[in-house]
Design an enzyme around this catalytic site. Structure first.
Site, PDB file in Angstrom:
ATOM      1  N   LEU A   1      -9.224 -13.697   9.675  1.00  0.00           N
ATOM      2  CA  LEU A   1      -8.492 -12.511  10.122  1.00  0.00           C
ATOM      3  C   LEU A   1      -8.923 -12.069  11.515  1.00  0.00           C
ATOM      4  O   LEU A   1      -8.158 -11.445  12.242  1.00  0.00           O
ATOM      5  CB  LEU A   1      -8.689 -11.364   9.122  1.00  0.00           C
ATOM      6  CG  LEU A   1      -7.780 -10.153   9.227  1.00  0.00           C
ATOM      7  CD1 LEU A   1      -6.312 -10.554   9.209  1.00  0.00           C
ATOM      8  CD2 LEU A   1      -8.060  -9.178   8.081  1.00  0.00           C
TER       9      LEU A   1
ATOM     10  N   TYR B   1      -7.586   7.318  14.999  1.00  0.00           N
ATOM     11  CA  TYR B   1      -6.345   6.813  14.412  1.00  0.00           C
ATOM     12  C   TYR B   1      -6.470   6.635  12.899  1.00  0.00           C
ATOM     13  O   TYR B   1      -5.641   7.132  12.124  1.00  0.00           O
ATOM     14  CB  TYR B   1      -5.921   5.472  15.041  1.00  0.00           C
ATOM     15  CG  TYR B   1      -4.891   4.786  14.184  1.00  0.00           C
ATOM     16  CD1 TYR B   1      -3.565   5.226  14.187  1.00  0.00           C
ATOM     17  CD2 TYR B   1      -5.253   3.782  13.287  1.00  0.00           C
ATOM     18  CE1 TYR B   1      -2.626   4.658  13.348  1.00  0.00           C
ATOM     19  CE2 TYR B   1      -4.319   3.213  12.447  1.00  0.00           C
ATOM     20  CZ  TYR B   1      -3.004   3.649  12.482  1.00  0.00           C
ATOM     21  OH  TYR B   1      -2.077   3.103  11.630  1.00  0.00           O
TER      22      TYR B   1
ATOM     23  N   CYS C   1      16.427  10.278  24.295  1.00  0.00           N
ATOM     24  CA  CYS C   1      15.472   9.432  25.021  1.00  0.00           C
ATOM     25  C   CYS C   1      15.673   9.554  26.529  1.00  0.00           C
ATOM     26  O   CYS C   1      16.680   9.092  27.086  1.00  0.00           O
ATOM     27  CB  CYS C   1      15.611   7.980  24.579  1.00  0.00           C
ATOM     28  SG  CYS C   1      14.402   6.883  25.358  1.00  0.00           S
TER      29      CYS C   1
ATOM     30  N   TYR D   1     -11.729 -10.342  14.489  1.00  0.00           N
ATOM     31  CA  TYR D   1     -12.323  -9.019  14.742  1.00  0.00           C
ATOM     32  C   TYR D   1     -13.210  -8.610  13.569  1.00  0.00           C
ATOM     33  O   TYR D   1     -12.976  -7.621  12.882  1.00  0.00           O
ATOM     34  CB  TYR D   1     -11.229  -7.988  14.995  1.00  0.00           C
ATOM     35  CG  TYR D   1     -10.393  -8.296  16.216  1.00  0.00           C
ATOM     36  CD1 TYR D   1     -10.836  -7.935  17.486  1.00  0.00           C
ATOM     37  CD2 TYR D   1      -9.180  -8.960  16.104  1.00  0.00           C
ATOM     38  CE1 TYR D   1     -10.084  -8.233  18.612  1.00  0.00           C
ATOM     39  CE2 TYR D   1      -8.426  -9.268  17.239  1.00  0.00           C
ATOM     40  CZ  TYR D   1      -8.883  -8.892  18.482  1.00  0.00           C
ATOM     41  OH  TYR D   1      -8.135  -9.198  19.596  1.00  0.00           O
TER      42      TYR D   1
ATOM     43  N   CYS E   1      17.844  -0.519  21.672  1.00  0.00           N
ATOM     44  CA  CYS E   1      18.354   0.810  22.033  1.00  0.00           C
ATOM     45  C   CYS E   1      19.709   1.097  21.394  1.00  0.00           C
ATOM     46  O   CYS E   1      20.025   2.256  21.085  1.00  0.00           O
ATOM     47  CB  CYS E   1      18.447   0.937  23.550  1.00  0.00           C
ATOM     48  SG  CYS E   1      16.823   0.891  24.373  1.00  0.00           S
TER      49      CYS E   1
ATOM     50  N   TRP F   1       0.821  -1.223   0.000  1.00  0.00           N
ATOM     51  CA  TRP F   1       0.000   0.000   0.000  1.00  0.00           C
ATOM     52  C   TRP F   1       0.845   1.260   0.000  1.00  0.00           C
ATOM     53  O   TRP F   1       0.315   2.357  -0.086  1.00  0.00           O
ATOM     54  CB  TRP F   1      -0.951  -0.002   1.192  1.00  0.00           C
ATOM     55  CG  TRP F   1      -0.298  -0.338   2.492  1.00  0.00           C
ATOM     56  CD1 TRP F   1       0.316   0.509   3.359  1.00  0.00           C
ATOM     57  CD2 TRP F   1      -0.179  -1.637   3.063  1.00  0.00           C
ATOM     58  NE1 TRP F   1       0.807  -0.176   4.429  1.00  0.00           N
ATOM     59  CE2 TRP F   1       0.504  -1.508   4.290  1.00  0.00           C
ATOM     60  CE3 TRP F   1      -0.600  -2.912   2.670  1.00  0.00           C
ATOM     61  CZ2 TRP F   1       0.794  -2.588   5.114  1.00  0.00           C
ATOM     62  CZ3 TRP F   1      -0.324  -3.988   3.491  1.00  0.00           C
ATOM     63  CH2 TRP F   1       0.367  -3.827   4.700  1.00  0.00           C
TER      64      TRP F   1
ATOM     65  N   GLU G   1      -5.127   0.201   6.447  1.00  0.00           N
ATOM     66  CA  GLU G   1      -5.146   0.645   7.835  1.00  0.00           C
ATOM     67  C   GLU G   1      -6.146  -0.158   8.663  1.00  0.00           C
ATOM     68  O   GLU G   1      -5.881  -0.498   9.816  1.00  0.00           O
ATOM     69  CB  GLU G   1      -5.467   2.139   7.919  1.00  0.00           C
ATOM     70  CG  GLU G   1      -4.366   3.052   7.422  1.00  0.00           C
ATOM     71  CD  GLU G   1      -3.076   2.917   8.223  1.00  0.00           C
ATOM     72  OE1 GLU G   1      -3.144   2.492   9.397  1.00  0.00           O
ATOM     73  OE2 GLU G   1      -2.001   3.222   7.681  1.00  0.00           O
TER      74      GLU G   1
ATOM     75  N   ASP H   1      -1.097   5.328  17.708  1.00  0.00           N
ATOM     76  CA  ASP H   1      -1.349   3.903  17.872  1.00  0.00           C
ATOM     77  C   ASP H   1      -0.411   3.384  18.955  1.00  0.00           C
ATOM     78  O   ASP H   1       0.316   4.150  19.591  1.00  0.00           O
ATOM     79  CB  ASP H   1      -1.195   3.149  16.554  1.00  0.00           C
ATOM     80  CG  ASP H   1       0.267   2.988  16.131  1.00  0.00           C
ATOM     81  OD1 ASP H   1       1.149   3.705  16.656  1.00  0.00           O
ATOM     82  OD2 ASP H   1       0.526   2.124  15.267  1.00  0.00           O
TER      83      ASP H   1
END
Length: 360
Positions: A87, A127, A215, A89, A206, A31, A44, A145
């Site tokens: 998938l 979002y 940070c 949900y 890190c 995408w 999304e 998010d």
């Protein structure tokens, strides 16, 4: 930290580093090859609560079947659920379908190009509206998010819980302040990729972090305690007992009509109990006696035990295979009589049912 002026455009140093990192390390995703707003919207929605590696295949299959808003809007809900099968949900698929019909009816078949127009669509929250608005239309809306929350709470060592109104407002304001005026879509994708690849939940990299010097959590030596949450999700346990009934080359399906999980999907006849139950306990229930009034002629074989985890529910499942002689008259309530080899795969089923069918 002040914004720097580059070619007449003010941009925050953190944004500069993230965009530089993104230009070199961004993930190659289908995408991202164009600015088609429909394709960005679909990606999304599919990627909500879905891993990238799993989501890509579903994204490509979904677009092959529904290449534009009109084809999605004109399909039946059952068709959409079938393409979505596995998938999980499923409310996401139902909302996509209803939103496509909204776009046809109220927006002349064109996806809205404003944040407020996008968020008016069924199932589109803050979002998704921000992501599509920024990536497809270049509008200055910062995404929030899980990845963004994690990166920002660590960068600024935010002690306020992210699931509190104050914490969410604080992080939203920080996210918006970092957003560059030019190409906000690339920045939004950069910070999400950075959270997914570098600033990961349990073992953040890190040593490979281009933001390490900025940070505050790293400076304090306690990166993994962020983000901080106020509430823990309450999990409920449910106990499902499915019966894969075979009669010759046929089996039985029921459509799940009640509200809640898996509405309008198909499943084998099922009994839900309040507590765990073995087969002997199950046989004593009224629901079992109603489903199988003549137990003496039937053969029950335990086939599979599965535990299926949803956000707020753990589904503990037992599958039984039941052999019924063809000469026996058997009519489960509200059941469809379908051929096992030809018709069964035409019906949309839950991810749980899908796992069982894959296994057998």
């Amino acid at each position: 930290m002040e914004k720097e002026d580059i070619s007449g455009v003010n941009i925050h140093p953190i944004a500069i580093r993230l965009l530089s990192w993104y230009s070199e390390y961004k993930r190659d995703l289908p995408w991202r090859n164009n600015n088609d707003s429909y394709q960005i919207w679909i990606s999304e929605v599919i990627l909500q609560q879905t891993r990238i590696d799993q989501g890509i295949g579903y994204y490509l299959r979904f677009l092959e079947r529904f290449p534009n808003v009109a084809s999605l809007a004109s399909a039946s809900e059952e068709e959409v659920l079938k393409v979505w099968q596995g998938l999980g949900y499923y409310s996401r698929a139902r909302n996509l379908h209803q939103a496509a019909r909204q776009i046809i009816t109220h927006h002349n078949g064109i996806l809205p190009s404003s944040y407020h127009g996008l968020i008016s669509l069924k199932g589109v929250g803050a979002y998704t509206a921000a992501a599509v608005a920024s990536i497809a239309f270049g509008l200055p809306h910062a995404v929030l998010d899980g990845n963004v929350f994690r990166v920002l709470t660590r960068l600024f060592a935010i002690e306020t819980a992210i699931d509190s109104p104050i914490g969410r407002k604080m992080i939203s304001e920080i996210a918006q302040s970092l957003l560059p005026e030019e190409d906000p879509g690339s920045y939004n994708q950069a910070i999400m990729d950075f959270g997914a690849l570098i600033c990961t939940p349990l073992q953040p990299r890190c040593n490979a972090c281009v933001l390490q010097e900025s940070c505050m959590a790293y400076a304090k030596g306690d990166v993994t305690i962020y983000p901080i949450k106020e509430r823990k999700t309450k999990i409920s346990n449910r106990y499902f007992h499915y019966f894969h009934i075979l009669q010759g080359n046929h089996t039985y399906l029921q459509k799940r009509n009640q509200p809640g999980i898996w509405r309008n999907l198909y499943e084998f006849p099922m009994i839900e109990t309040m507590q765990p139950a073995d087969f002997m306990q199950l046989k004593q229930t009224d629901a079992f006696k109603e489903l199988f009034p003549e137990v003496t002629t039937l053969s029950f074989e335990p086939k599979l035990v599965l535990r299926h985890q949803l956000t707020h529910q753990h589904i503990h499942t037992r599958f039984y295979q039941v052999e019924i002689p063809e000469r026996v008259t058997f009519t489960p309530p509200s059941a469809l009589f379908v051929t096992q080899s030809e018709e069964l795969h035409n019906y949309p089923v839950s991810r749980l049912m899908h796992k069982y069918l894959e296994t057998i």
